[in-house]
Design a protein around this motif. Structure first.
Motif, short mmCIF file in Angstrom:
data_model
loop_
_atom_site.label_atom_id
_atom_site.label_comp_id
_atom_site.label_asym_id
_atom_site.label_seq_id
_atom_site.Cartn_x
_atom_site.Cartn_y
_atom_site.Cartn_z
N HIS A 5 10.43 -18.07 -9.47
CA HIS A 5 9.78 -18.40 -8.21
C HIS A 5 8.64 -17.43 -7.98
O HIS A 5 8.81 -16.22 -8.06
CB HIS A 5 10.77 -18.31 -7.04
N ALA A 6 7.49 -17.99 -7.67
CA ALA A 6 6.34 -17.16 -7.33
C ALA A 6 6.40 -16.84 -5.84
O ALA A 6 6.67 -17.71 -5.02
CB ALA A 6 5.04 -17.88 -7.66
N THR A 7 6.16 -15.60 -5.50
CA THR A 7 6.16 -15.21 -4.10
C THR A 7 4.76 -14.85 -3.67
O THR A 7 3.99 -14.28 -4.44
CB THR A 7 7.09 -14.01 -3.85
N VAL A 8 4.44 -15.19 -2.44
CA VAL A 8 3.16 -14.84 -1.87
C VAL A 8 3.40 -13.67 -0.93
O VAL A 8 4.23 -13.74 -0.03
CB VAL A 8 2.54 -16.04 -1.12
N HIS A 9 2.69 -12.57 -1.15
CA HIS A 9 2.93 -11.37 -0.37
C HIS A 9 2.34 -11.47 1.03
O HIS A 9 2.94 -11.04 2.00
CB HIS A 9 2.36 -10.15 -1.09
N ALA A 10 1.14 -12.02 1.15
CA ALA A 10 0.49 -12.12 2.44
C ALA A 10 0.80 -13.48 3.07
O ALA A 10 0.56 -14.51 2.47
CB ALA A 10 -1.02 -11.95 2.29
N LYS A 11 1.34 -13.46 4.28
CA LYS A 11 1.67 -14.71 4.97
C LYS A 11 0.44 -15.32 5.63
O LYS A 11 0.30 -16.52 5.69
CB LYS A 11 2.74 -14.46 6.03
N TRP A 12 -0.45 -14.49 6.18
CA TRP A 12 -1.67 -14.94 6.84
C TRP A 12 -2.86 -14.26 6.22
O TRP A 12 -2.85 -13.04 6.03
CB TRP A 12 -1.63 -14.61 8.33
N ILE A 13 -3.90 -15.04 5.89
CA ILE A 13 -5.08 -14.49 5.21
C ILE A 13 -6.33 -15.04 5.90
O ILE A 13 -6.38 -16.23 6.24
CB ILE A 13 -5.10 -14.90 3.73
N VAL A 14 -7.33 -14.18 6.10
CA VAL A 14 -8.61 -14.61 6.64
C VAL A 14 -9.64 -14.52 5.53
O VAL A 14 -9.74 -13.50 4.85
CB VAL A 14 -9.04 -13.73 7.83
N GLY A 15 -10.41 -15.61 5.35
CA GLY A 15 -11.41 -15.63 4.29
C GLY A 15 -12.53 -16.59 4.61
O GLY A 15 -12.53 -17.27 5.63
N ARG A 16 -13.51 -16.66 3.69
CA ARG A 16 -14.68 -17.52 3.86
C ARG A 16 -14.62 -18.64 2.83
O ARG A 16 -14.36 -18.41 1.65
CB ARG A 16 -15.95 -16.69 3.66
N VAL A 17 -14.89 -19.86 3.28
CA VAL A 17 -14.86 -21.04 2.40
C VAL A 17 -16.08 -21.00 1.49
O VAL A 17 -17.21 -20.85 1.94
CB VAL A 17 -14.86 -22.34 3.23
N ILE A 18 -15.84 -21.13 0.17
CA ILE A 18 -16.94 -21.11 -0.79
C ILE A 18 -17.07 -22.43 -1.53
O ILE A 18 -18.03 -22.62 -2.27
CB ILE A 18 -16.79 -19.95 -1.80
N GLY A 19 -16.12 -23.34 -1.33
CA GLY A 19 -16.22 -24.64 -1.99
C GLY A 19 -15.30 -25.66 -1.38
O GLY A 19 -14.18 -25.34 -0.99
#
Length: 140
Positions: A5-19
């Motif tokens: 099982h792959a785990t995601v460490h960050a539950k909430w992420i802020v970023g900029r759409v590039i595509g």
């Protein structure tokens, strides 16, 4: 046989759409500062995520908030779009109420609009640069 099982460490992420070329998927770049322990200097570290955008409401340049999915939707999509924090391109001048791009208005300003603008500036006790220069000049 044990499943991985792959785990995601960050539950909430802020970023900029590039595509947004893939259907119902947005490509989001997240930039964070990382300290180099030897140089003691911060550097930008970028990572790209694919997020599920069911309504296809993102455009390139939007700042978005991503939420981690409990299980991955596809091979690469592990997040979903929670909110558009800042929509790019829809900037309205707060004083005139007109749409603008950079320092120029997309709509032409009429004389009535400029009088309303000067009245608004007077109400806010803000003077324009031209008025300040006229006050500084000596009267002949």
């Amino acid at each position: 046989m044990a499943t991985k099982h792959a785990t995601v460490h960050a539950k909430w992420i802020v970023g900029r759409v590039i595509g947004t070329k893939m259907p119902k998927t947005a490509k989001v770049r997240v930039t964070r500062l990382v300290l180099d322990p030897f140089l003691l200097k911060y550097y930008n570290k970028r990572k790209t995520y694919f997020a599920h955008d069911a309504l296809q409401q993102c455009t390139v340049g939007d700042v978005v908030l991503l939420k981690a999915l409990p299980e991955r939707r596809t091979k690469h999509v592990k997040h979903e779009l929670a909110e558009i924090v800042y929509k790019v391109g829809n900037i309205i001048d707060p004083l005139t109420g007109k749409a603008c791009a950079g320092g120029e208005w997309l709509e032409s300003l009429n004389d009535s609009d400029t009088t309303n603008l000067s009245e608004t500036l007077n109400n806010l006790n803000i003077s324009s640069v031209q008025e300040e220069e006229a006050e500084k000049r000596p009267v002949p």
